[in-house]
Write a protein that holds these residues in place. Structure first.
Motif, PDB file in Angstrom:
ATOM      1  N   ARG A 127       0.831  -1.203   0.000  1.00 15.96           N
ATOM      2  CA  ARG A 127       0.000   0.000   0.000  1.00 15.96           C
ATOM      3  C   ARG A 127       0.868   1.257   0.000  1.00 15.96           C
ATOM      4  NH1 ARG A 127      -3.923   1.021   5.027  1.00 15.96           N
ATOM      5  NH2 ARG A 127      -1.853   1.191   6.008  1.00 15.96           N
ATOM      6  N   SER A 128       1.949   1.243   0.783  1.00 13.52           N
ATOM      7  CA  SER A 128       2.844   2.415   0.837  1.00 13.52           C
ATOM      8  C   SER A 128       3.534   2.634  -0.507  1.00 13.52           C
ATOM      9  CB  SER A 128       3.881   2.220   1.942  1.00 13.52           C
ATOM     10  OG  SER A 128       3.256   2.098   3.203  1.00 13.52           O
ATOM     11  N   THR A 178       1.105   4.014  -3.019  1.00 14.86           N
ATOM     12  CA  THR A 178       0.813   5.427  -2.736  1.00 14.86           C
ATOM     13  C   THR A 178       1.950   6.318  -3.230  1.00 14.86           C
ATOM     14  OG1 THR A 178      -0.497   4.793  -0.795  1.00 14.86           O
ATOM     15  CG2 THR A 178       0.248   7.080  -0.925  1.00 14.86           C
ATOM     16  N   GLU A 196      -2.799   4.909 -10.330  1.00 16.57           N
ATOM     17  CA  GLU A 196      -4.069   5.036  -9.610  1.00 16.57           C
ATOM     18  C   GLU A 196      -4.734   3.673  -9.423  1.00 16.57           C
ATOM     19  OE1 GLU A 196      -5.446   9.565 -10.906  1.00 16.57           O
ATOM     20  OE2 GLU A 196      -6.129   7.807 -12.053  1.00 16.57           O
ATOM     21  N   ALA A 214      -2.890   1.786  -6.744  1.00 17.24           N
ATOM     22  CA  ALA A 214      -3.196   2.340  -5.420  1.00 17.24           C
ATOM     23  C   ALA A 214      -4.568   1.868  -4.937  1.00 17.24           C
ATOM     24  CB  ALA A 214      -3.136   3.860  -5.474  1.00 17.24           C
ATOM     25  N   ARG A 215      -5.539   1.836  -5.831  1.00 19.48           N
ATOM     26  CA  ARG A 215      -6.867   1.357  -5.445  1.00 19.48           C
ATOM     27  C   ARG A 215      -6.830  -0.111  -5.059  1.00 19.48           C
ATOM     28  NH1 ARG A 215      -8.539   4.653  -9.867  1.00 19.48           N
ATOM     29  NH2 ARG A 215      -8.571   2.803 -11.218  1.00 19.48           N
ATOM     30  N   ARG A 216      -6.062  -0.899  -5.808  1.00 17.40           N
ATOM     31  CA  ARG A 216      -5.962  -2.321  -5.490  1.00 17.40           C
ATOM     32  C   ARG A 216      -5.345  -2.548  -4.121  1.00 17.40           C
ATOM     33  NH1 ARG A 216      -2.746  -6.231  -4.872  1.00 17.40           N
ATOM     34  NH2 ARG A 216      -0.931  -4.865  -5.137  1.00 17.40           N
ATOM     35  N   SER A 217      -4.278  -1.840  -3.829  1.00 18.52           N
ATOM     36  CA  SER A 217      -3.607  -2.012  -2.539  1.00 18.52           C
ATOM     37  C   SER A 217      -4.489  -1.517  -1.388  1.00 18.52           C
ATOM     38  CB  SER A 217      -2.272  -1.267  -2.537  1.00 18.52           C
ATOM     39  OG  SER A 217      -2.475   0.132  -2.714  1.00 18.52           O
ATOM     40  N   GLN A 218      -5.236  -0.453  -1.625  1.00 16.23           N
ATOM     41  CA  GLN A 218      -6.155   0.036  -0.595  1.00 16.23           C
ATOM     42  C   GLN A 218      -7.274  -0.971  -0.330  1.00 16.23           C
ATOM     43  OE1 GLN A 218      -6.007   2.496   1.387  1.00 16.23           O
ATOM     44  NE2 GLN A 218      -4.556   3.955   0.520  1.00 16.23           N
ATOM     45  N   SER A 219      -7.785  -1.570  -1.398  1.00 11.15           N
ATOM     46  CA  SER A 219      -8.840  -2.571  -1.243  1.00 11.15           C
ATOM     47  C   SER A 219      -8.328  -3.797  -0.506  1.00 11.15           C
ATOM     48  CB  SER A 219      -9.391  -2.974  -2.611  1.00 11.15           C
ATOM     49  OG  SER A 219      -9.968  -1.864  -3.264  1.00 11.15           O
ATOM     50  N   ALA A 279      -5.902  -3.901   1.670  1.00  6.51           N
ATOM     51  CA  ALA A 279      -5.718  -3.536   3.075  1.00  6.51           C
ATOM     52  C   ALA A 279      -7.057  -3.477   3.799  1.00  6.51           C
ATOM     53  CB  ALA A 279      -4.988  -2.192   3.180  1.00  6.51           C
ATOM     54  N   ALA A 280      -8.069  -2.944   3.128  1.00  9.92           N
ATOM     55  CA  ALA A 280      -9.388  -2.866   3.756  1.00  9.92           C
ATOM     56  C   ALA A 280     -10.001  -4.253   3.941  1.00  9.92           C
ATOM     57  CB  ALA A 280     -10.307  -1.995   2.913  1.00  9.92           C
TER      58      ALA A 280
END
Length: 390
Positions: free
Chosen positions: A139-140, A143, A181, A184-189, A191-192
């Protein structure tokens, strides 16, 4: 002359005595004809006797509830029109959730135990995992790449607007930004979905629904692998009744048919057929009929009970079926106790076949009548006491 005077005097005296005795007789007769005034205590008893209805039991709602007397509305159809089936209370598909470990790791904290209430999205336990560090690192990195791609695109856009660089350079920067982008969305998802903590070291095990924990296999310090079931949460408000019906009777049942669910205490809950499984269970050779209860009071997931399903194509006239305990014998006659505004009224009935704890009523009551089922023997005792007093 003296003799004649004495005779006349004697006759006058006898006549006067007769008149006096006659008047006294009249007075005596009148005094004997007066009726005594009834005592106040005798009036209520006479009124009660006049207002008494044979077979009536006066009982208000509070007394009925205190005595534990249950009632049931008579429905059309005899024993042949009912399908008796063993059933079990189960959670609906969205009424139970299985909480699993999202990654390999050790359980470091347990916030809820067996039987505790939990809300949707609430953390039940925490797992410390190396996968958490990897997810946080991705995720980092995503980003950082996104920040760099945005900066590069802004620079190329400024140069292109100044007619210093070619259009393909701007397009390449735009493509790189779009890729950054998406990453970043994939890594955020990820993590969530893994419920990554803010420090990136632990993963939370959260509940998907609100309810109570019905199963807990988590142990503090235990190392678990991804996909291991740790908890099970059930919502007691989201339940259904699953009845096992033989294949020969399944064809008679359609969605929308009515049913009655018999609870252990003698109470009944109305239900509606929702669906039927298209295949049979390989072991029991029965189909599962899903019933939606009209009330969840007294129903607990995992509870076993009996259901009476009434197909709409069944008989709507002729005999009706009641629980055995609803019919009582009074002075050699079979009677049921019909609910009235003041209590209950004993009504003679003609009975027919018996089976499965039910009895057919050939004559005496009609569909729609409310009768006493559980506790009818208590009404019989009350009726006996009342008739003895009268």
């Amino acid at each position: 002359m003296n003799i004649m005077e004495n005779r006349n005097y004697l006759l006058a005296a006898v006549a006067a005595g007769a008149i006096i005795m006659g008047g006294g007789g009249i007075l005596l007769g009148r005094s004997m004809a007066v009726q005594p005034v009834a005592s106040p205590a005798a009036a209520p008893a006479e009124t009660e006797e006049e207002g008494h209805v044979e077979g009536q039991i006066l009982m208000d709602a509070a007394r009925v509830k205190g005595a534990g007397i249950m009632t049931e509305t008579v429905q059309a159809g005899g024993l042949g029109s009912e399908i008796l089936a063993q059933a079990i209370v189960a959670a609906t598909p969205d009424g139970e959730a299985i909480l699993t470990a999202r990654a390999d790791g050790a359980i470091t904290r347990i916030h809820r135990r067996l039987g505790d209430a939990v809300g949707a999205g609430e953390a039940v336990a925490v797992i410390e995992s190396r996968d958490a560090a990897a997810i946080a690192s991705e995720r980092s990195s995503a980003t950082a790449r996104l920040v760099l791609a945005r900066s590069a695109y802004a620079r190329e856009k400024k140069l292109f607007d100044a007619r210093i660089t070619a259009k393909q350079d701007l397009e390449a920067a735009a493509a790189a930004l779009a890729e950054a982008e998406a990453e970043a969305r994939r890594s955020q998802s990820a993590a969530a979905a893994a419920k990554l903590s803010g420090d990136g070291r632990t993963l939370a095990v959260t509940s998907l629904i609100s309810g109570r924990i019905t199963k807990s296999d988590a142990r503090l310090g235990a190392y678990v692998t991804a996909g291991t079931e740790l908890f099970r949460v059930s919502d007691p408000r989201r339940i259904q009744v699953e009845a096992s019906v033989p294949a020969v009777d399944t064809r008679r049942i359609q969605p929308g048919d009515t049913a009655m669910i018999e609870l252990p205490g003698g109470e009944t809950v109305s239900a509606v057929v929702r669906s039927a499984t298209p295949s049979l269970d390989p072991e029991s050779k029965t189909a599962t009929i899903v019933l939606v209860p009209g009330s969840i009071a007294g129903l607990t997931p995992g509870q076993g009970l009996r259901a009476r399903i009434k197909p709409r194509g069944g008989a709507t006239s002729g005999p009706i079926a009641l629980p055995d305990e609803a019919v009582q014998s009074v002075e050699g006659r079979d009677v049921v106790f019909v609910k009235t505004a003041k209590g209950f009224q004993a009504v003679p009935v003609v009975t027919g076949n018996r089976g499965g704890g039910r009895i057919e009523i050939v004559d005496g009551v009609k569909p729609g009548t409310v009768i006493a089922t559980r506790g009818a023997f208590m009404l019989k005792a009350e009726l006996g006491k009342g008739e003895a007093e009268h």
